[in-house]
Design a protein around this motif. Sequence first.
Motif, short mmCIF file in Angstrom:
data_model
loop_
_atom_site.label_atom_id
_atom_site.label_comp_id
_atom_site.label_asym_id
_atom_site.label_seq_id
_atom_site.Cartn_x
_atom_site.Cartn_y
_atom_site.Cartn_z
N GLN A 1 5.21 2.04 7.86
CA GLN A 1 6.19 2.98 7.32
C GLN A 1 7.13 3.48 8.42
O GLN A 1 8.33 3.32 8.35
CB GLN A 1 5.46 4.14 6.65
CG GLN A 1 6.12 5.48 6.72
CD GLN A 1 7.52 5.42 6.18
OE1 GLN A 1 7.95 4.43 5.62
NE2 GLN A 1 8.27 6.49 6.38
N ASP B 1 5.76 -4.41 1.93
CA ASP B 1 4.43 -3.87 2.14
C ASP B 1 3.69 -3.64 0.82
O ASP B 1 2.47 -3.78 0.75
CB ASP B 1 4.50 -2.57 2.93
CG ASP B 1 3.14 -2.18 3.49
OD1 ASP B 1 2.55 -3.02 4.18
OD2 ASP B 1 2.69 -1.06 3.22
N CYS B 2 4.42 -3.29 -0.22
CA CYS B 2 3.72 -3.07 -1.49
C CYS B 2 3.87 -4.27 -2.42
O CYS B 2 3.68 -4.16 -3.64
CB CYS B 2 4.19 -1.78 -2.16
SG CYS B 2 5.90 -1.75 -2.67
N ASP C 1 0.06 0.58 8.24
CA ASP C 1 1.14 1.56 8.17
C ASP C 1 2.38 1.03 8.86
O ASP C 1 2.55 1.17 10.06
CB ASP C 1 0.71 2.87 8.84
CG ASP C 1 0.57 3.97 7.83
OD1 ASP C 1 0.98 3.77 6.67
OD2 ASP C 1 0.05 5.03 8.19
N TYR D 1 3.25 3.64 -5.46
CA TYR D 1 3.00 3.31 -4.06
C TYR D 1 3.52 4.41 -3.13
O TYR D 1 2.83 4.84 -2.21
CB TYR D 1 3.67 1.98 -3.73
CG TYR D 1 3.61 1.60 -2.27
CD1 TYR D 1 2.51 0.91 -1.75
CD2 TYR D 1 4.64 1.92 -1.41
CE1 TYR D 1 2.46 0.56 -0.42
CE2 TYR D 1 4.60 1.59 -0.07
CZ TYR D 1 3.50 0.91 0.42
OH TYR D 1 3.44 0.56 1.75
N ARG E 1 1.26 7.39 -3.35
CA ARG E 1 0.00 7.20 -2.66
C ARG E 1 0.17 7.28 -1.15
O ARG E 1 -0.70 7.78 -0.43
CB ARG E 1 -0.59 5.83 -3.05
CG ARG E 1 -1.93 5.51 -2.42
CD ARG E 1 -2.62 4.35 -3.15
NE ARG E 1 -1.85 3.12 -3.12
CZ ARG E 1 -1.79 2.29 -2.06
NH1 ARG E 1 -2.47 2.59 -0.97
NH2 ARG E 1 -1.07 1.20 -2.11
N LYS E 2 1.30 6.80 -0.66
CA LYS E 2 1.53 6.78 0.79
C LYS E 2 2.25 8.04 1.26
O LYS E 2 2.63 8.14 2.43
CB LYS E 2 2.37 5.55 1.16
CG LYS E 2 1.64 4.23 0.99
CD LYS E 2 0.93 3.84 2.28
CE LYS E 2 0.38 2.42 2.18
NZ LYS E 2 -0.12 1.93 3.48
N SER E 3 2.49 8.95 0.35
CA SER E 3 3.21 10.18 0.69
C SER E 3 4.60 9.89 1.28
O SER E 3 5.02 10.50 2.26
CB SER E 3 2.41 11.04 1.68
OG SER E 3 1.15 11.33 1.13
#
Lengths: 174, 174
Positions: free
Chosen positions: A160, B76-77, A158, B20, B23-25
């Motif tokens: 994010q 990240d994706c 994560d 993506y 999925r990761k909100s």
Amino acid sequence: MQQAPPQSNLESARMIFMAYLERKSLRKTPERFAILEEIYNRADHFDVDELYVSMKNKNYQVSRATVYNTLDVLVDCDLVTKHQFGKNLAQYEKSYGYRQHDHLICTDCHKVMEFCDPRVQNIQNMVGDMLKFNVMHHSLIFYGACARDNCENRGSTDRQTRSKDAQGVQNPVG
Amino acid sequence: MQQAPPQSNLESARMIFMAYLERKSLRKTPERFAILEEIYNRADHFDVDELYVSMKNKNYQVSRATVYNTLDVLVDCDLVTKHQFGKNLAQYEKSYGYRQHDHLICTDCHKVMEFCDPRVQNIQNMVGDMLKFNVMHHSLIFYGACARDNCENRGSTDRQTRSKDAQGVQNPVG
DNA sequence: ATCCCTGCAAAGGGTTTGCAGACGC
DNA sequence: GCGTCTGCAAACCCTTTGCAGGGAT
């Protein structure tokens, strides 16, 4: 019952450094040789600040500017290799008497491992020939997850939120 | 008489990004998609500031903070790859629909070339197996001198004095 | 005696962070 | 409406630079 003295590499390095300074008409200052010695007495990788602090702790007086300056010189004469392991923090490593090798880095705990595969050299030669490129050196790094039981930050995918998880570690290279 | 539309990669990338984020909100903000689009309409490599200025020039309002943030998400994706070509300046490059490749960099003019050799993948697999390392990706860079006639800074090996020769160039990746 | 090198501190430049307001959900 | 994302600017951190004094040649 005795191992090869670790000083031997240092001695050779010192002579190479001396010759290099002579050839380039650079001055043989005590700071330069002290930094060379400190590096060749260390194992593995280090950054500028680690080297600086390490010398300070031994009560050896040097400035960061001199460390930076000397590292440039040492890199130029191939006694030290400079790495950019994906962070904005240069890592260094002695390179004389150290077999040619490349690196694996764990993206979780930042552990650095080394490996050697002669095929890398083959690729380097072939690609250089094909693209008319005089390749002087290379950097090959594999990033992934190590198998250590105590690997930190395991599975912290994560990124994010603006966190320090993967970036703010002070001593990334164990 | 027509080429494959360059938009196709962008479209696929957009869908991957959408999935993506879902999925990761994470939120599907217009800025994020605008940045993705800008990247997939570019060729070759770029740094954060180039991307930022490029969008500003098109009168698209974004902040550097958002560019940084979005690039993290895109890396990240796996839609974007981040490189550290030896400088303290991160370089990026789109990675979807772009064949896997590695880089050669001219240490004189900083020109970046690409090549592809399947043996790199073999080495990666083998080394990963041997060292019990789950390798996710790699970085292989060959440094050397290119053969261009107009290669700048040719033979500036004197890095003794504190000069800007090899470091202060603004647009290293042509 | 020359002038390169050192040490110090300030400047530089890319990246990160804190906070308030905006907007996707 | 809640909570995240954006934009702005300041903070941060590594590195480079300017300058004056010191030491290698």
